[in-house]
Design an enzyme around this catalytic site. Structure first.
Site, PDB file in Angstrom:
ATOM      1  N   MET A   5      -6.375   2.224  12.661  1.00 50.80           N
ATOM      2  CA  MET A   5      -6.266   3.011  13.894  1.00 50.80           C
ATOM      3  C   MET A   5      -4.921   2.753  14.581  1.00 50.80           C
ATOM      4  O   MET A   5      -4.729   3.106  15.749  1.00 50.80           O
ATOM      5  CB  MET A   5      -7.421   2.702  14.847  1.00 50.80           C
ATOM      6  CG  MET A   5      -8.765   3.164  14.325  1.00 50.80           C
ATOM      7  SD  MET A   5      -9.979   3.508  15.617  1.00 50.80           S
ATOM      8  CE  MET A   5     -10.038   1.939  16.478  1.00 50.80           C
ATOM      9  N   LEU A  45      -0.684  -1.893  14.993  1.00 57.44           N
ATOM     10  CA  LEU A  45      -0.865  -2.844  13.905  1.00 57.44           C
ATOM     11  C   LEU A  45      -0.424  -4.256  14.276  1.00 57.44           C
ATOM     12  O   LEU A  45       0.527  -4.453  15.028  1.00 57.44           O
ATOM     13  CB  LEU A  45      -0.087  -2.371  12.675  1.00 57.44           C
ATOM     14  CG  LEU A  45      -0.414  -0.955  12.178  1.00 57.44           C
ATOM     15  CD1 LEU A  45       0.394  -0.641  10.925  1.00 57.44           C
ATOM     16  CD2 LEU A  45      -1.904  -0.791  11.918  1.00 57.44           C
ATOM     17  N   LEU A  98      -0.572  -8.578  12.414  1.00 58.85           N
ATOM     18  CA  LEU A  98      -0.429  -9.260  11.128  1.00 58.85           C
ATOM     19  C   LEU A  98      -1.652  -9.081  10.240  1.00 58.85           C
ATOM     20  O   LEU A  98      -1.531  -9.042   9.008  1.00 58.85           O
ATOM     21  CB  LEU A  98      -0.155 -10.749  11.362  1.00 58.85           C
ATOM     22  CG  LEU A  98       0.055 -11.614  10.114  1.00 58.85           C
ATOM     23  CD1 LEU A  98       1.230 -11.097   9.284  1.00 58.85           C
ATOM     24  CD2 LEU A  98       0.272 -13.076  10.508  1.00 58.85           C
ATOM     25  N   GLY A  99      -2.834  -8.954  10.843  1.00 55.46           N
ATOM     26  CA  GLY A  99      -4.031  -8.732  10.046  1.00 55.46           C
ATOM     27  C   GLY A  99      -3.938  -7.450   9.235  1.00 55.46           C
ATOM     28  O   GLY A  99      -4.243  -7.431   8.036  1.00 55.46           O
ATOM     29  N   HIS A 100      -3.480  -6.363   9.877  1.00 56.92           N
ATOM     30  CA  HIS A 100      -3.320  -5.097   9.160  1.00 56.92           C
ATOM     31  C   HIS A 100      -2.274  -5.217   8.054  1.00 56.92           C
ATOM     32  O   HIS A 100      -2.468  -4.711   6.941  1.00 56.92           O
ATOM     33  CB  HIS A 100      -2.878  -3.988  10.126  1.00 56.92           C
ATOM     34  CG  HIS A 100      -3.860  -3.659  11.194  1.00 56.92           C
ATOM     35  ND1 HIS A 100      -3.660  -4.016  12.511  1.00 56.92           N
ATOM     36  CD2 HIS A 100      -5.043  -3.007  11.154  1.00 56.92           C
ATOM     37  CE1 HIS A 100      -4.678  -3.578  13.237  1.00 56.92           C
ATOM     38  NE2 HIS A 100      -5.536  -2.969  12.440  1.00 56.92           N
ATOM     39  N   GLN A 144     -15.968   7.429  16.709  1.00 58.32           N
ATOM     40  CA  GLN A 144     -16.540   6.086  16.725  1.00 58.32           C
ATOM     41  C   GLN A 144     -16.443   5.407  18.084  1.00 58.32           C
ATOM     42  O   GLN A 144     -16.818   4.246  18.233  1.00 58.32           O
ATOM     43  CB  GLN A 144     -15.901   5.218  15.647  1.00 58.32           C
ATOM     44  CG  GLN A 144     -14.450   4.835  15.872  1.00 58.32           C
ATOM     45  CD  GLN A 144     -13.837   4.209  14.636  1.00 58.32           C
ATOM     46  OE1 GLN A 144     -13.660   4.860  13.607  1.00 58.32           O
ATOM     47  NE2 GLN A 144     -13.502   2.921  14.715  1.00 58.32           N
TER      48      GLN A 144
END
Length: 283
Positions: free
Chosen positions: A30, A33, A35-37, A61
């Site tokens: 979505m 962004l 670091l996880g993405h 959602q």
């Protein structure tokens, strides 16, 4: 990296890759962004010849009182980060492209049972929105592999179930949660927290670790949950849910289960945070 809002452009590029016998991995996001993405994109890069990402803030959602309009849109920064991570194609559709008839007239996908628990109970219709948009994105991109973070454990299970039930030829890969130095799970919603709230929010990971050790020590589930709820309340959280479930079938955990998952959702101020931890016990 090519950025497009066009479904036909996405399909044409993926078709060209496939004609050369090359594989495609997909990372739906979505945006906004972190670091996880980027870790998901890098993992996707190791598993396929090409990586396609998407950025779509999916209105289906979000509930009526949730933060759809406030959700950060940071396209230029996201494009730079995705390019650096190795994505080659970015799909950035509008709601009108994804839902041309409007959401009320849209065919939807709903995964029964697990969609109504935990986050599904707190956010009615949320997982119907997730399953519908992910199904549609899968049909547009037609990837070999799709990569998701395990921070959204229930979402990952919903998507795995949908793919299995609908016989989609897509491998679903879950990637371990990426955390800040404090242990707080990385999330776009962390940006809503003050510095003090971020410090308080790190209690989630400490409580999860303590719960995991208590499970391995054989303590009673109810006592473990009660203690953690107290710790989180003392840290300033308002509880949504804290449960221990079977990690394989999502049933309420039983004393004989070997692989468990602790799932938590709690509010720090007005910001809802989620996290989880998988625990494997000795058989």
């Amino acid at each position: 990296m090519i950025t497009t809002q066009s479904i036909s452009d996405i399909r044409a590029q993926v078709k060209a890759w496939r004609q050369k016998g090359e594989t495609v991995a997909f990372v739906p996001t979505m945006g906004n962004l972190h670091l996880g993405h980027i870790t998901l994109v890098k993992e996707a890069k190791t598993r396929a010849d090409h990586v396609v990402a998407s950025i779509f803030v999916n209105p289906m959602q979000f509930g009526q009182n949730e933060d759809l309009d406030a959700y950060p849109r940071t396209l230029a920064e996201d494009q730079a980060a995705l390019t650096a991570a190795g994505a080659e194609l970015l799909f950035t559709p509008t709601p009108e492209i994804i839902y041309p008839k409007g959401m009320d007239a849209q065919t939807y996908v709903e995964v029964p049972s697990i969609s109504d628990l935990l986050c599904g109970a707190s956010r009615p219709g949320h997982f119907r929105g997730v399953a519908t948009v992910v199904c549609k994105l899968f049909n547009i991109v037609q990837p070999d592999i799709a990569v998701f973070g395990q921070k959204d454990f229930q979402q990952l299970l919903v998507i795995r179930t949908m793919v299995d039930d609908l016989s989609m030829p897509i491998e679903i890969v879950g990637v371990d949660t990426i955390r800040e130095a404090s242990g707080l799970a990385m999330s776009s919603r962390n940006g809503y927290l003050s510095a003090e709230q971020k410090d308080q929010a790190s209690q989630i990971k400490r409580s999860l670790d303590k719960m995991a050790e208590s499970l391995k020590a054989g303590l009673a589930f109810k006592d473990i949950i009660t203690q953690a709820q107290t710790e989180l309340a003392e840290a300033g959280f308002r509880n949504d849910y804290l449960e221990i479930r079977n990690a394989n079938n999502f049933a309420i955990a039983d004393a004989g289960d070997v692989k468990l998952v602790i799932l938590v959702a709690a509010y720090m101020g007005s910001t809802r945070l989620i996290d989880n931890q998988v625990v494997t016990l000795n058989a």
